[in-house]
Design an enzyme around this catalytic site. Sequence first.
Site, mmCIF file in Angstrom:
data_model
loop_
_atom_site.group_PDB
_atom_site.id
_atom_site.type_symbol
_atom_site.label_atom_id
_atom_site.label_comp_id
_atom_site.label_asym_id
_atom_site.label_seq_id
_atom_site.Cartn_x
_atom_site.Cartn_y
_atom_site.Cartn_z
ATOM 1 N N HIS A 115 -17.778 16.693 -29.902
ATOM 2 C CA HIS A 115 -16.621 16.573 -29.011
ATOM 3 C C HIS A 115 -16.750 15.285 -28.190
ATOM 4 C CE1 HIS A 115 -19.641 18.895 -26.581
ATOM 5 N NE2 HIS A 115 -19.398 17.879 -25.783
HETATM 6 C C1 T46 Z 1 -21.765 18.046 -23.812
HETATM 7 C C2 T46 Z 1 -23.013 18.235 -24.600
HETATM 8 C C3 T46 Z 1 -24.017 17.140 -24.383
HETATM 9 C C4 T46 Z 1 -20.323 26.823 -19.855
HETATM 10 O O1 T46 Z 1 -19.838 27.946 -19.637
HETATM 11 N N1 T46 Z 1 -20.599 25.966 -18.825
HETATM 12 C C5 T46 Z 1 -21.116 24.748 -19.023
HETATM 13 O O2 T46 Z 1 -21.341 24.008 -18.040
HETATM 14 C C6 T46 Z 1 -21.393 24.324 -20.362
HETATM 15 C C7 T46 Z 1 -21.967 22.932 -20.617
HETATM 16 C C8 T46 Z 1 -21.142 25.166 -21.387
HETATM 17 N N2 T46 Z 1 -20.623 26.410 -21.128
HETATM 18 C C9 T46 Z 1 -20.398 27.320 -22.265
HETATM 19 C C10 T46 Z 1 -19.262 26.947 -23.185
HETATM 20 C C11 T46 Z 1 -19.719 27.498 -24.516
HETATM 21 O O3 T46 Z 1 -19.296 28.840 -24.616
HETATM 22 O O4 T46 Z 1 -21.571 27.342 -23.063
HETATM 23 C C12 T46 Z 1 -21.244 27.473 -24.436
HETATM 24 C C13 T46 Z 1 -21.873 26.365 -25.253
HETATM 25 O O5 T46 Z 1 -21.221 25.112 -24.963
HETATM 26 P P1 T46 Z 1 -20.940 23.993 -26.082
HETATM 27 O O6 T46 Z 1 -20.699 24.633 -27.377
HETATM 28 O O7 T46 Z 1 -19.884 23.074 -25.536
HETATM 29 O O8 T46 Z 1 -22.361 23.245 -26.113
HETATM 30 P P2 T46 Z 1 -22.713 21.830 -26.802
HETATM 31 O O9 T46 Z 1 -24.179 21.766 -26.879
HETATM 32 O O10 T46 Z 1 -21.945 21.638 -28.056
HETATM 33 O O11 T46 Z 1 -22.175 20.735 -25.743
HETATM 34 C C14 T46 Z 1 -22.788 20.648 -24.469
HETATM 35 C C15 T46 Z 1 -21.721 20.523 -23.389
HETATM 36 O O12 T46 Z 1 -20.805 21.624 -23.486
HETATM 37 C C16 T46 Z 1 -20.945 19.239 -23.513
HETATM 38 O O13 T46 Z 1 -20.159 19.022 -22.347
HETATM 39 O O14 T46 Z 1 -21.332 16.928 -23.583
HETATM 40 O O15 T46 Z 1 -23.646 19.518 -24.419
#
Ligand code: T46
Length: 132
Positions: A50
Amino acid sequence: MMEPKYIHFKEFADGRGGLVALEQNQNIPFEIKRVYYIYGTPENTRRGFHAHKDLEQVAICVKGACSFLLDDGREKIECRLDSPATGLLIDRMLWHEMYDFTDDCVLMVLASGLYDEADYIRGYGQFLKAIN
Ligand code: T46
């Protein structure tokens, strides 16, 4: 050519170990609104996929190492984070993916905003459209 924007933090290291201090608007180039960390990532896992519309972030491997793919819509580069004394600035509108996590990796991320799903661009086609 796009280059990774590393931030090299001052280390206070002596016989007792190391210490790094992170300060908003000093060695972190924004006001820190949120901190999260990623750990226990299984082998061959890729995360991210993303870009953020407005959010700025600094990623630090406080333990272990992982790789980043950074894509500004014109160029893609890969870089590795492997030191608790080095941060990687993830600008807004930068597509990013994280992979090759070591078993012990703890990836800490400092963010300029609170969590807001509306700030994510999760489709690559949509990202390219927004860039152009
Ligand atoms: C990014 C990269 C480097 C929350 O509820 N609060 C939060 O602050 C974050 C970061 C995530 N979440 C929840 C949303 C999803 O249900 O945690 C779950 C996993 O998040 P995501 O699939 O977006 O994780 P990554 O590792 O793909 O991305 C993360 C960050 O979301 C993103 O902002 O830049 O790490």
